[in-house]
Design a protein around this motif. Structure first.
Motif, PDB file in Angstrom:
ATOM      1  N   UNK A 284      21.824 -59.181 -38.621  1.00  0.00           N
ATOM      2  CA  UNK A 284      22.594 -60.018 -39.797  1.00  0.00           C
ATOM      3  C   UNK A 284      22.601 -58.653 -41.035  1.00  0.00           C
ATOM      4  N   UNK A 285      23.738 -59.391 -41.566  1.00  0.00           N
ATOM      5  CA  UNK A 285      24.244 -57.749 -42.062  1.00  0.00           C
ATOM      6  C   UNK A 285      24.204 -58.441 -43.867  1.00  0.00           C
ATOM      7  N   UNK A 286      24.236 -57.747 -44.347  1.00  0.00           N
ATOM      8  CA  UNK A 286      24.475 -58.037 -45.795  1.00  0.00           C
ATOM      9  C   UNK A 286      24.636 -56.700 -46.811  1.00  0.00           C
ATOM     10  N   UNK A 287      25.116 -56.353 -48.247  1.00  0.00           N
ATOM     11  CA  UNK A 287      25.847 -56.098 -48.658  1.00  0.00           C
ATOM     12  C   UNK A 287      25.135 -55.430 -50.473  1.00  0.00           C
TER      13      UNK A 287
ATOM     14  N   UNK B  35      26.142 -51.545 -47.065  1.00  0.00           N
ATOM     15  CA  UNK B  35      26.526 -52.608 -46.167  1.00  0.00           C
ATOM     16  C   UNK B  35      25.222 -52.538 -44.763  1.00  0.00           C
ATOM     17  N   UNK B  36      24.359 -53.134 -44.110  1.00  0.00           N
ATOM     18  CA  UNK B  36      23.583 -52.860 -43.465  1.00  0.00           C
ATOM     19  C   UNK B  36      23.404 -53.565 -41.967  1.00  0.00           C
ATOM     20  N   UNK B  37      22.817 -53.900 -41.329  1.00  0.00           N
ATOM     21  CA  UNK B  37      23.113 -54.447 -39.871  1.00  0.00           C
ATOM     22  C   UNK B  37      21.252 -55.007 -39.913  1.00  0.00           C
ATOM     23  N   UNK B  38      20.814 -55.678 -39.693  1.00  0.00           N
ATOM     24  CA  UNK B  38      19.498 -55.441 -38.778  1.00  0.00           C
ATOM     25  C   UNK B  38      19.352 -56.345 -38.102  1.00  0.00           C
TER      26      UNK B  38
ATOM     27  N   UNK C 230      22.254 -50.632 -37.754  1.00  0.00           N
ATOM     28  CA  UNK C 230      24.245 -50.101 -38.389  1.00  0.00           C
ATOM     29  C   UNK C 230      23.561 -50.078 -39.960  1.00  0.00           C
ATOM     30  N   UNK C 231      25.062 -48.989 -40.278  1.00  0.00           N
ATOM     31  CA  UNK C 231      24.759 -48.859 -42.282  1.00  0.00           C
ATOM     32  C   UNK C 231      25.927 -48.352 -42.102  1.00  0.00           C
ATOM     33  N   UNK C 232      26.266 -48.760 -43.616  1.00  0.00           N
ATOM     34  CA  UNK C 232      27.950 -47.856 -43.676  1.00  0.00           C
ATOM     35  C   UNK C 232      27.193 -47.480 -45.766  1.00  0.00           C
ATOM     36  N   UNK C 233      28.049 -47.131 -46.350  1.00  0.00           N
ATOM     37  CA  UNK C 233      28.420 -46.654 -47.892  1.00  0.00           C
ATOM     38  C   UNK C 233      29.295 -46.467 -48.463  1.00  0.00           C
ATOM     39  N   UNK C 234      29.754 -47.261 -49.356  1.00  0.00           N
ATOM     40  CA  UNK C 234      31.406 -46.542 -49.750  1.00  0.00           C
ATOM     41  C   UNK C 234      31.163 -47.012 -51.326  1.00  0.00           C
TER      42      UNK C 234
END
Length: 87
Positions: A9-12, A25-28, A37-41
């Motif tokens: 699942x993904x979420x922001x 943003x995360x991937x769980x 997985x994750x990313x930040x901006x």
């Protein structure tokens, strides 16, 4: 779910900082409940969620037959994100 790397699942989420907002943003993985997985901006563009899914894939946390679920935001329904999932 009998094994990891199959249901994701993904979420922001937005996080306040001293200069404004940061978006995470995360991937769980639903089996392990780990953030794989994750990313930040400083933006919520599609690149943000693509970077998160790319990191999860690069780390080997996505099987070929995995299913990904997210909200229906424009980032997750874009052609760019569908292409990132197909890779």
């Amino acid at each position: 779910m009998t094994s990891p790397h199959l249901r994701l699942v993904g979420n922001i989420t937005c996080l306040p900082d001293f200069e404004g907002w940061l978006y995470l943003a995360t991937v769980i993985d639903l089996h392990t409940r780990e953030i794989v997985g994750h990313a930040m901006a400083e933006h919520m563009r599609t690149d943000l969620v693509c970077h998160a899914i790319d990191l999860a894939a690069a780390r080997g946390f996505i099987d070929d037959d995995a299913v990904f679920h997210s909200g229906r935001g424009v980032q997750y329904t874009s052609g760019q994100f569908r292409a990132a999932l197909a890779e």
